[in-house]
Design a protein around this motif. Structure first.
Motif, mmCIF file in Angstrom:
data_model
loop_
_atom_site.group_PDB
_atom_site.id
_atom_site.type_symbol
_atom_site.label_atom_id
_atom_site.label_comp_id
_atom_site.label_asym_id
_atom_site.label_seq_id
_atom_site.Cartn_x
_atom_site.Cartn_y
_atom_site.Cartn_z
ATOM 1 N N PRO A 46 0.712 -1.404 0.086
ATOM 2 C CA PRO A 46 -0.093 0.053 0.010
ATOM 3 C C PRO A 46 0.873 1.284 -0.080
ATOM 4 C CG PRO A 46 -0.893 -1.621 1.516
ATOM 5 C CD PRO A 46 0.292 -2.381 0.955
ATOM 6 N N ALA A 47 1.970 1.285 0.835
ATOM 7 C CA ALA A 47 2.802 2.478 0.890
ATOM 8 C C ALA A 47 3.385 2.711 -0.645
ATOM 9 C CB ALA A 47 3.906 2.165 1.886
ATOM 10 N N ARG A 62 2.320 1.681 -3.721
ATOM 11 C CA ARG A 62 1.279 2.113 -4.416
ATOM 12 C C ARG A 62 0.631 3.571 -4.495
ATOM 13 N NH1 ARG A 62 -1.441 -2.936 -3.303
ATOM 14 N NH2 ARG A 62 -3.024 -1.937 -1.961
ATOM 15 N N LYS A 63 0.766 4.065 -3.036
ATOM 16 C CA LYS A 63 0.417 5.489 -2.769
ATOM 17 C C LYS A 63 1.487 6.544 -3.501
ATOM 18 C CE LYS A 63 -0.462 8.688 1.032
ATOM 19 N NZ LYS A 63 -0.491 8.998 2.298
ATOM 20 N N GLY A 104 1.495 6.454 -7.056
ATOM 21 C CA GLY A 104 0.331 7.492 -7.522
ATOM 22 C C GLY A 104 0.827 8.815 -7.611
ATOM 23 N N THR A 105 1.349 9.292 -6.255
ATOM 24 C CA THR A 105 1.927 10.648 -6.157
ATOM 25 C C THR A 105 2.921 10.850 -7.246
ATOM 26 O OG1 THR A 105 1.402 10.425 -3.515
ATOM 27 C CG2 THR A 105 2.985 12.294 -4.616
#
Length: 453
Positions: free
Chosen positions: A148-149, A151-152, A155-156
């Motif tokens: 999750p970290a 993927r975030k 995206g950023t």
């Protein structure tokens, strides 16, 4: 590609005419508006590839338009035109999502460069989308991981690549800050231009101005030829300032001016020259703390830290560990021309319980050493040679909850890694910085599991 359309918003007829003529010579079709209301109406009725807006308008301001475009037309690059010296306004526009800014009086060369870069974001991509089944091969030089970290983070990065705003990348040593900077560059409109990384802690203070800005022949003893600096080398591309907190105060002043004026003056030169570079910076130190301690200029901090991007530590994305380990072992096998080693279940379990104070870089060192030491195709737990007591009782445990012995080892690792980075990997120079002999440093590297075979 068909004709590209640009929306110009300015209430001064002379400026609108200047922009229309300049862009017309670039074979672009222009539409003009003199107010926020007119601009919003055109945005609803027409399709544009770029928007240029003045900051001061009769019925609003450019920030309002930037925010409106971000909300309703997120794929449309928007650049703002600011009054001379209005850096606070420009920074506010970048934070709101503007692609870039240009100051009045408008320099036409700078404007053309800005427009060309922005229109690349609107151009249809000729690169086919990545096949996720081939991700390991495709991502060889990019960012691995689906935690999750990560993927975030990805995206950023995709959003930041569409801007020219300076980005400050914050993360622990070994977490991959330079890789993140490369990815921002690779996905943006400057991808075909140079990416120039520089370790600010590795340049002697007396040579910094020459290294950054270049020098003219005869400008000082030893200057036997003209020399291009890092800003010129990155022209049109990206300059990545790693360990920017290590810059001495006198150089911070000169860097601030170069960023604000978009111009540099080589040592010994009579006048400044314009430069077009995107600035990305990073440090394992907390820059806000450095500012508070008087070691870093607040004005430079605000110019570099327009957008802050945190890179997760390996502890925060342990789900990615198996994939990272496979990738690293595969890369080693390719380099050595041998079949890849694999981890035994016990070795994999031991890796999963380790706390990685040195992050991905430390994982690479551990696996390279283990692959060298193991007898066959399988890496066993004893081949890893993890520091004694390295396993965490809980997989998510952080260094702050480790035993005294582990905390001391963690601190020692960080100090040694920082010295090696500042010395660009030169062990003799790093040992001098630490007040050790090279032999003593070698012993500590082996004891802490940082020794590369």
């Amino acid at each position: 590609m068909g004709i590209q359309h640009v929306l110009i918003i300015d209430d001064e007829p002379d400026i609108r005419e200047l922009l229309e003529i300049t862009l017309g010579r670039m074979k672009l079709h222009t539409h003009s508006a003199a107010s926020v209301r007119e601009a919003k109406a055109l945005l609803e009725s027409e399709t544009f590839d770029l928007c240029l807006t003045d900051m001061r308008l009769p019925d609003g301001d450019g920030i309002e338009l930037v925010e409106h475009i971000q909300a309703y037309h997120p794929c449309l690059p928007v650049a703002v035109i600011t009054a001379y010296g209005s850096m606070d306004t420009a920074v506010q526009a970048l934070k709101s999502g503007a692609f870039d800014f240009v100051s009045k009086p408008v320099d036409l060369t700078t404007l053309r460069d800005l427009v060309s870069s922005a229109l690349k974001l609107s151009a249809p991509s000729t690169t086919p989308p990545l096949d996720r089944t081939q991700d390991t091969a495709q991502d060889d030089d990019h960012l691995l991981g689906d935690a999750p970290a990560m993927r975030k983070l990805k995206g950023t990065i995709a959003k930041l690549a569409r801007s020219q705003a300076p980005v400050y990348i914050l993360g622990e040593s070994g977490s991959g800050k330079e890789r993140v900077a490369q990815e921002i560059h690779r996905l943006g409109p400057r991808a075909e231009r140079p990416f120039v990384p520089v370790n600010c802690g590795a340049i002697p203070a007396e040579l910094m101005e020459s290294e950054f800005f270049g020098h003219m022949k005869g400008s000082f003893t030893g200057a036997v030829t003209d020399k291009q600096g890092l800003f010129q080398a990155a022209q049109g591309g990206t300059l990545f300032l790693d360990e920017v907190a290590e810059l001495p105060l006198h150089m911070q002043v000169k860097l601030l001016r170069a960023i604000q004026e978009r111009a540099i003056k080589p040592v010994g030169a009579a006048r400044e020259i314009s430069v077009d570079v995107r600035i990305l910076s990073a440090s394992h130190k907390n820059l806000a703390n450095e500012v508070e301690g008087g070691r870093f200029r607040q004005d430079l901090y605000y110019r570099l830290n327009v957008i802050e991007l945190k890179v997760p530590s390996l502890r925060e994305r342990l789900e990615d560990l198996p994939r990272l380990a496979d990738h690293i072992l595969g890369r080693l096998a390719e380099r050595w021309g041998e079949p890849p080693r694999r981890l035994s279940e016990t070795a994999a379990s031991q890796l999963a319980g380790y706390h990685y104070p040195g992050n991905v870089r430390e994982l690479e060192n551990i696996l390279e050493r283990a692959a060298t030491l193991c007898d066959g195709a399988v890496i066993e737990a004893e081949d890893l040679q993890l520091p004694r007591g390295a396993e965490s009782p809980n997989p998510g445990q952080h260094a702050s909850r480790l035993s005294l012995e582990e905390r001391l080892a963690h601190e020692e690792r960080q100090v040694i890694q920082e010295a090696l980075e500042a010395a660009s990997g030169d062990r003799q120079q790093a040992a001098q910085r630490l007040g050790l002999s090279p032999r003593q440093l070698g012993f500590r590297l082996r004891r802490l599991g940082l020794e590369s075979p």
